[in-house]
Write a protein that holds these residues in place. Structure first.
Motif, PDB file in Angstrom:
ATOM      1  N   PHE A 121      28.781  58.792  47.736  1.00 19.48           N
ATOM      2  CA  PHE A 121      28.884  59.799  46.518  1.00 19.48           C
ATOM      3  C   PHE A 121      30.047  60.787  46.872  1.00 19.48           C
ATOM      4  O   PHE A 121      30.997  60.841  45.918  1.00 19.48           O
ATOM      5  N   PHE A 122      30.138  61.297  47.897  1.00 15.78           N
ATOM      6  CA  PHE A 122      31.311  62.298  48.062  1.00 15.78           C
ATOM      7  C   PHE A 122      32.690  61.453  48.400  1.00 15.78           C
ATOM      8  O   PHE A 122      33.493  62.211  47.897  1.00 15.78           O
ATOM      9  N   LEU A 123      32.622  60.350  48.861  1.00 20.64           N
ATOM     10  CA  LEU A 123      34.012  59.491  48.959  1.00 20.64           C
ATOM     11  C   LEU A 123      34.193  59.479  47.605  1.00 20.64           C
ATOM     12  O   LEU A 123      35.772  59.606  47.381  1.00 20.64           O
ATOM     13  N   SER A 124      33.285  59.047  46.745  1.00 16.94           N
ATOM     14  CA  SER A 124      33.718  58.834  45.206  1.00 16.94           C
ATOM     15  C   SER A 124      34.428  60.286  44.744  1.00 16.94           C
ATOM     16  O   SER A 124      35.360  60.035  43.821  1.00 16.94           O
ATOM     17  N   ILE A 125      33.732  61.161  44.788  1.00 16.60           N
ATOM     18  CA  ILE A 125      34.429  62.509  44.493  1.00 16.60           C
ATOM     19  C   ILE A 125      35.741  62.829  45.168  1.00 16.60           C
ATOM     20  O   ILE A 125      36.661  63.232  44.510  1.00 16.60           O
ATOM     21  N   PHE A 126      35.958  62.725  46.347  1.00 16.49           N
ATOM     22  CA  PHE A 126      37.015  62.862  46.954  1.00 16.49           C
ATOM     23  C   PHE A 126      38.179  61.950  46.371  1.00 16.49           C
ATOM     24  O   PHE A 126      39.450  62.458  46.058  1.00 16.49           O
ATOM     25  N   LEU A 127      38.062  60.735  46.074  1.00 20.47           N
ATOM     26  CA  LEU A 127      38.955  59.681  45.539  1.00 20.47           C
ATOM     27  C   LEU A 127      39.209  60.300  44.056  1.00 20.47           C
ATOM     28  O   LEU A 127      40.444  60.105  43.470  1.00 20.47           O
ATOM     29  N   MET A 128      38.434  60.677  43.286  1.00 22.40           N
ATOM     30  CA  MET A 128      38.464  61.203  42.011  1.00 22.40           C
ATOM     31  C   MET A 128      39.496  62.411  41.959  1.00 22.40           C
ATOM     32  O   MET A 128      40.221  62.377  41.024  1.00 22.40           O
ATOM     33  N   VAL A 129      39.287  63.551  42.959  1.00 21.57           N
ATOM     34  CA  VAL A 129      40.033  64.512  43.046  1.00 21.57           C
ATOM     35  C   VAL A 129      41.696  63.841  43.417  1.00 21.57           C
ATOM     36  O   VAL A 129      42.584  64.540  42.771  1.00 21.57           O
ATOM     37  N   LEU A 130      41.552  63.253  44.368  1.00 16.44           N
ATOM     38  CA  LEU A 130      43.159  62.664  44.708  1.00 16.44           C
ATOM     39  C   LEU A 130      43.948  61.970  43.504  1.00 16.44           C
ATOM     40  O   LEU A 130      45.086  61.992  43.493  1.00 16.44           O
ATOM     41  N   SER A 131      42.904  61.266  42.552  1.00 18.28           N
ATOM     42  CA  SER A 131      43.350  60.583  41.432  1.00 18.28           C
ATOM     43  C   SER A 131      44.090  61.601  40.345  1.00 18.28           C
ATOM     44  O   SER A 131      44.936  61.283  39.649  1.00 18.28           O
ATOM     45  N   THR A 132      43.713  62.935  40.477  1.00 17.47           N
ATOM     46  CA  THR A 132      44.125  63.777  39.703  1.00 17.47           C
ATOM     47  C   THR A 132      43.994  63.764  38.186  1.00 17.47           C
ATOM     48  O   THR A 132      44.348  64.161  37.431  1.00 17.47           O
ATOM     49  N   SER A 133      42.745  62.763  38.093  1.00 17.81           N
ATOM     50  CA  SER A 133      42.527  62.690  36.720  1.00 17.81           C
ATOM     51  C   SER A 133      41.343  63.676  36.108  1.00 17.81           C
ATOM     52  O   SER A 133      40.137  63.695  36.517  1.00 17.81           O
ATOM     53  N   LYS A 134      41.964  64.455  35.225  1.00 16.63           N
ATOM     54  CA  LYS A 134      41.031  65.352  34.783  1.00 16.63           C
ATOM     55  C   LYS A 134      39.836  64.981  33.835  1.00 16.63           C
ATOM     56  O   LYS A 134      38.773  65.460  34.255  1.00 16.63           O
ATOM     57  N   THR A 135      40.089  63.938  33.221  1.00 14.26           N
ATOM     58  CA  THR A 135      38.762  63.356  32.571  1.00 14.26           C
ATOM     59  C   THR A 135      37.723  62.868  33.396  1.00 14.26           C
ATOM     60  O   THR A 135      36.587  63.002  33.177  1.00 14.26           O
ATOM     61  N   SER A 136      38.131  62.137  34.427  1.00 16.61           N
ATOM     62  CA  SER A 136      37.099  61.807  35.635  1.00 16.61           C
ATOM     63  C   SER A 136      36.462  62.951  36.046  1.00 16.61           C
ATOM     64  O   SER A 136      35.177  62.714  36.158  1.00 16.61           O
ATOM     65  N   LEU A 137      37.130  63.894  36.296  1.00 13.06           N
ATOM     66  CA  LEU A 137      36.136  64.985  36.878  1.00 13.06           C
ATOM     67  C   LEU A 137      35.272  65.516  36.105  1.00 13.06           C
ATOM     68  O   LEU A 137      34.188  65.998  36.243  1.00 13.06           O
ATOM     69  N   VAL A 138      35.788  65.751  34.684  1.00  9.91           N
ATOM     70  CA  VAL A 138      34.979  66.249  33.655  1.00  9.91           C
ATOM     71  C   VAL A 138      33.778  65.404  33.456  1.00  9.91           C
ATOM     72  O   VAL A 138      32.587  65.847  33.396  1.00  9.91           O
ATOM     73  N   LEU A 139      33.975  64.337  33.039  1.00  9.35           N
ATOM     74  CA  LEU A 139      32.883  63.197  33.129  1.00  9.35           C
ATOM     75  C   LEU A 139      31.842  63.268  34.003  1.00  9.35           C
ATOM     76  O   LEU A 139      30.600  63.263  33.710  1.00  9.35           O
ATOM     77  N   SER A 140      32.483  63.211  35.321  1.00 12.71           N
ATOM     78  CA  SER A 140      31.321  63.151  36.488  1.00 12.71           C
ATOM     79  C   SER A 140      30.492  64.468  36.488  1.00 12.71           C
ATOM     80  O   SER A 140      29.367  64.547  36.870  1.00 12.71           O
ATOM     81  N   LEU A 141      31.214  65.641  36.294  1.00 12.64           N
ATOM     82  CA  LEU A 141      30.198  67.027  36.257  1.00 12.64           C
ATOM     83  C   LEU A 141      29.394  66.695  35.076  1.00 12.64           C
ATOM     84  O   LEU A 141      28.111  67.166  35.260  1.00 12.64           O
ATOM     85  N   VAL A 142      29.741  66.557  33.944  1.00 19.31           N
ATOM     86  CA  VAL A 142      28.844  66.527  32.874  1.00 19.31           C
ATOM     87  C   VAL A 142      27.616  65.623  32.955  1.00 19.31           C
ATOM     88  O   VAL A 142      26.682  65.685  32.491  1.00 19.31           O
ATOM     89  N   LEU A 143      27.983  64.334  33.341  1.00 21.98           N
ATOM     90  CA  LEU A 143      27.048  63.294  33.646  1.00 21.98           C
ATOM     91  C   LEU A 143      25.939  63.543  34.567  1.00 21.98           C
ATOM     92  O   LEU A 143      24.778  63.296  34.359  1.00 21.98           O
ATOM     93  N   ILE A 144      26.583  64.178  35.571  1.00 28.02           N
ATOM     94  CA  ILE A 144      25.323  64.560  36.666  1.00 28.02           C
ATOM     95  C   ILE A 144      24.733  65.667  36.139  1.00 28.02           C
ATOM     96  O   ILE A 144      23.327  65.646  36.438  1.00 28.02           O
ATOM     97  N   LEU A 145      24.987  66.744  35.377  1.00 29.80           N
ATOM     98  CA  LEU A 145      24.391  67.418  34.766  1.00 29.80           C
ATOM     99  C   LEU A 145      22.994  66.721  33.757  1.00 29.80           C
ATOM    100  O   LEU A 145      22.015  67.327  33.583  1.00 29.80           O
ATOM    101  N   ILE A 146      23.656  65.758  33.085  1.00 30.65           N
ATOM    102  CA  ILE A 146      22.691  65.231  32.149  1.00 30.65           C
ATOM    103  C   ILE A 146      21.661  64.508  32.967  1.00 30.65           C
ATOM    104  O   ILE A 146      20.412  64.465  32.591  1.00 30.65           O
ATOM    105  N   ILE A 147      22.010  63.947  34.261  1.00 32.83           N
ATOM    106  CA  ILE A 147      20.974  62.998  35.142  1.00 32.83           C
ATOM    107  C   ILE A 147      20.088  64.190  35.525  1.00 32.83           C
ATOM    108  O   ILE A 147      18.818  63.897  35.265  1.00 32.83           O
ATOM    109  N   LEU A 148      20.398  65.308  35.881  1.00 34.55           N
ATOM    110  CA  LEU A 148      19.503  66.142  36.143  1.00 34.55           C
ATOM    111  C   LEU A 148      18.407  66.855  35.098  1.00 34.55           C
ATOM    112  O   LEU A 148      17.556  67.160  35.324  1.00 34.55           O
ATOM    113  N   PHE A 149      19.243  66.736  33.956  1.00 38.28           N
ATOM    114  CA  PHE A 149      18.178  67.154  32.666  1.00 38.28           C
ATOM    115  C   PHE A 149      17.056  65.876  32.626  1.00 38.28           C
ATOM    116  O   PHE A 149      16.145  66.231  32.373  1.00 38.28           O
ATOM    117  N   TYR A 150      17.591  64.559  32.495  1.00 38.48           N
ATOM    118  CA  TYR A 150      16.698  63.498  32.309  1.00 38.48           C
ATOM    119  C   TYR A 150      15.511  63.503  33.328  1.00 38.48           C
ATOM    120  O   TYR A 150      14.430  63.085  33.139  1.00 38.48           O
TER     121      TYR A 150
END
Length: 328
Positions: A121-150
């Motif tokens: 999980f944290f390796l995925s986040i680490f590579l996401m940050v290094l990719s500098t893809s804003k969309t990916s970071l936003v997607l990950s945050l929003v989807l994890i919040l949705i998972i916690l809701f479900y």
């Protein structure tokens, strides 16, 4: 809808190009059918996670050991200087793959080894940050919040639950769009009112779609090599760059197979979305949230990227796998 895309060579602007690439549809659909039948949902999530973990490790090795391959800029392309792309060819693709990776590790079965789960999980986040893809970071945050809701709410047979979750899906798509481009939206004409060139492409593509609204131009034909439409879309941006796709999955799908094909996809999507929703609210097993989470990801990711039937891609394979799995 898949059959319509396969047969679209018969009305394609470039029939030879569309027919040659029709084999992609057969390969993706065949593998999806095999994957859904051969493995249970629990096994699917475990296999997907291990595949992404391998991709993460290899991407890290290439970025550190072979930067000319794994990092933008070292390969002569300076527009994304320093951004990691790993083995995926582009920073946004690495970011998107790592979003899926983080979600699958987050949803691994309860008996999974914790060190493996959180390392992935944290390796995925680490590579996401290094990719500098804003969309990916936003997607990950929003989807994890949705998972916690479900995870904290359960299906109670109320029709209002369905509308609530469709609302969450729509708001999630809007959140990805707004949070990714908040600077451009706030500054208006002060920075990039075209959202990095996307809005002129969308406007041009939709105008052309109205010329052939029912069946579109044939799969991949609109953006095919030597296509006048792709050149004109580039001229609409004003940079001379020829875009490879519309940067929106639904727009590209409509260009490929028209409003008929788009309607069939939406019917299929929302049918399986409701099944995934009922399964998610009726279980305490995290892996059984995967179909709903993936479908939500697919909708959000296609707001600013083309990740449906474009080329050979994992997104369509996983979508068809989810459809087959929930129809068993």
């Amino acid at each position: 809808m898949t059959a319509l895309a396969f047969l679209s060579f018969s009305w394609s602007e470039f029939p030879d190009f569309t027919l040659f690439n029709a084999r992609d549809i057969l390969m993706m659909t065949s593998f999806s059918l095999y994957f859904a039948i051969r493995f249970s949902l629990k096994e699917q999530v475990q296999l997907i996670a291990s595949t992404f973990f391998l991709g993460s490790i290899i991407s890290t090795i290439f970025a550190l050991g072979y930067p000319e391959i794994g990092i933008h800029g070292a390969d002569g392309l300076v527009e994304h200087l320093g951004a990691w792309k790993g083995i995926y060819g582009h920073k946004n693709v690495l970011g998107s793959m790592m979003v899926l990776s983080s979600l699958t590790f987050f949803l691994l079965p309860k008996e999974s080894f914790n060190l493996y789960k959180w390392t992935g999980f944290f390796l995925s986040i680490f590579l996401m940050v290094l990719s500098t893809s804003k969309t990916s970071l936003v997607l990950s945050l929003v989807l994890i919040l949705i998972i916690l809701f479900y995870k904290n709410f359960r299906w109670q047979g109320k029709i209002s639950v369905i509308f609530t979750n469709i609302g969450i899906l729509i708001l999630g798509c809007l959140a990805v769009f707004v949070l990714t481009y908040w600077i451009e939206l706030l500054t208006g004409l002060g920075r990039d009112p075209s959202l990095t060139g996307r809005t002129p492409i969308w406007g041009y593509a939709l105008t052309r779609l109205m010329e052939r609204p029912l069946l579109g131009y044939g799969r991949g034909a609109f953006w095919a090599p030597n296509s006048q439409y792709a050149v004109e879309a580039g001229q609409a941006i004003g940079t001379g760059w020829i875009p490879p796709h519309a940067h929106n999955g639904l727009v590209d799908l409509a260009l490929d197979v028209g409003l008929i094909g788009l309607s069939l996809f939406l019917i299929s999507y929302f049918t399986v979305f409701l099944r995934a929703l009922k399964q998610a609210y009726g279980t305490k097993n995290p892996e059984e949230l995967w179909p709903l989470v993936y479908l939500t990801f697919l909708a959000m990711n296609n707001v600013t990227e083309s990740c449906l039937l474009y080329g050979v891609n994992l997104y369509w394979v996983l979508f068809i796998t989810v459809v087959f799995t929930l129809n068993e």
